[in-house]
Design an enzyme around this catalytic site. Structure first.
Site, mmCIF file in Angstrom:
data_model
loop_
_atom_site.group_PDB
_atom_site.id
_atom_site.type_symbol
_atom_site.label_atom_id
_atom_site.label_comp_id
_atom_site.label_asym_id
_atom_site.label_seq_id
_atom_site.Cartn_x
_atom_site.Cartn_y
_atom_site.Cartn_z
ATOM 1 N N CYS A 115 -0.077 -2.832 -9.611
ATOM 2 C CA CYS A 115 -1.181 -3.049 -8.687
ATOM 3 C C CYS A 115 -1.834 -4.381 -9.021
ATOM 4 O O CYS A 115 -2.018 -4.698 -10.192
ATOM 5 C CB CYS A 115 -2.184 -1.906 -8.813
ATOM 6 N N HIS A 158 0.413 3.917 -1.290
ATOM 7 C CA HIS A 158 -0.344 3.203 -2.332
ATOM 8 C C HIS A 158 -1.579 2.527 -1.706
ATOM 9 O O HIS A 158 -2.681 2.594 -2.260
ATOM 10 C CB HIS A 158 0.585 2.174 -2.996
ATOM 11 N N GLU A 159 -1.380 1.896 -0.543
ATOM 12 C CA GLU A 159 -2.495 1.183 0.105
ATOM 13 C C GLU A 159 -3.556 2.148 0.632
ATOM 14 O O GLU A 159 -4.757 1.897 0.474
ATOM 15 C CB GLU A 159 -1.971 0.299 1.245
ATOM 16 N N HIS A 162 -5.875 3.268 -1.941
ATOM 17 C CA HIS A 162 -6.976 2.327 -2.237
ATOM 18 C C HIS A 162 -8.176 2.571 -1.318
ATOM 19 O O HIS A 162 -9.322 2.403 -1.720
ATOM 20 C CB HIS A 162 -6.516 0.877 -2.076
HETATM 21 C C1 SB7 Z 1 4.452 -0.864 -5.933
HETATM 22 C C2 SB7 Z 1 3.576 -1.864 -5.595
HETATM 23 C C3 SB7 Z 1 2.731 -1.710 -4.509
HETATM 24 C C4 SB7 Z 1 2.795 -0.552 -3.780
HETATM 25 C C5 SB7 Z 1 3.663 0.438 -4.131
HETATM 26 C C6 SB7 Z 1 4.499 0.272 -5.197
HETATM 27 C C7 SB7 Z 1 1.750 -2.773 -4.088
HETATM 28 C C8 SB7 Z 1 1.215 -3.614 -5.161
HETATM 29 C C9 SB7 Z 1 0.115 -4.512 -4.690
HETATM 30 N N1 SB7 Z 1 -1.099 -3.816 -4.576
HETATM 31 O O1 SB7 Z 1 -1.904 -3.674 -5.615
HETATM 32 C C10 SB7 Z 1 -1.559 -3.407 -3.337
HETATM 33 O O2 SB7 Z 1 -2.551 -2.471 -3.384
HETATM 34 NI NI NI Z 2 -2.736 -1.680 -5.451
#
Ligand code: SB7
Ligand code: NI
Length: 188
Positions: A115, A158-159, A162
């Site tokens: 992240c 993942h987003e 957040h």
């Molecule tokens: C690995 C990386 C991400 C999502 C899922 C698996 C995004 C990394 C960048 N971020 O921190 C976005 O929130």
């Molecule tokens: Ni992230």
């Protein structure tokens, strides 16, 4: 222009808040922010620009990560097979995204997750849903409903986490980070 200096890091309270929905039509600021977030991702994936600007590579960026507690996130998943396609696997700025349904099938990235708001490696599998049906609004206020699977589905989860104040490591089994439940698909 958004750079790493604009990204807040773990420990900042905004990362733990539930972000607020946006309303339509978007303000000019909200539209501009969406464009800037996507530009950051583009720069971060361009080796020259990333070096110049000292950006970590990213496939997603959520507004709370730049200390804006609104339900918006940019996603740019590059083509999984750049030899055969220049088209990104998925690219859009999502406003008020909502996952309408999940597959029973679970999946995790073999490499674990990272992240931009976390300046350390946190080892372990992050188990998520392998497929999702996603509803969101684009910058024009058009309602989209799409199905995503595997890597793009993981990134969007993942987003959206957040936007709900959830960090990827909240999902990692503390005692045995690489213990997997049965039937979890590992995405390499
Ligand atoms: C690995 C990386 C991400 C999502 C899922 C698996 C995004 C990394 C960048 N971020 O921190 C976005 O929130
Ligand atoms: Ni992230």
């Amino acid at each position: 222009m958004i750079t790493m200096d604009d990204i807040i890091r773990e420990g900042h309270p905004t990362l733990r808040k539930v972000a607020k929905e946006v309303s339509f039509p978007l303000s000019d600021e909200e539209k501009e922010l969406g464009k800037e977030m996507m530009k950051f991702l583009e720069n971060s994936q361009d080796p020259k620009k990333a070096e110049e600007l000292q950006l970590r590579g990213g496939v997603g960026l959520a507004a709370p990560q730049i200390n804006v507690s609104k339900r918006m996130t940019a996603v740019l998943v590059p083509s999984l097979d750049p030899e055969n396609s220049a088209e990104p696997e998925f690219k859009d700025v999502l406003y008020n995204p909502k996952i309408l349904s999940y597959s029973v099938q679970e999946a995790a990235l073999g490499e674990g997750e990272g992240c931009l708001s976390v300046d350390r490696e946190v080892p372990g599998y992050v188990t998520r849903q392998a497929r999702i049906t996603l509803r969101y609004f684009n910058a024009l206020g058009e309602k989209k409903k799409i199905r995503l699977k595997n890597y793009p589905a993981i990134v969007v989860q993942h987003e959206i986490d957040h936007l709900n104040g959830i960090m990827f490591y909240d999902h990692i089994n503390e005692k045995s980070p690489f213990k997997l439940a049965e039937g979890v698909l590992i995405i390499e």
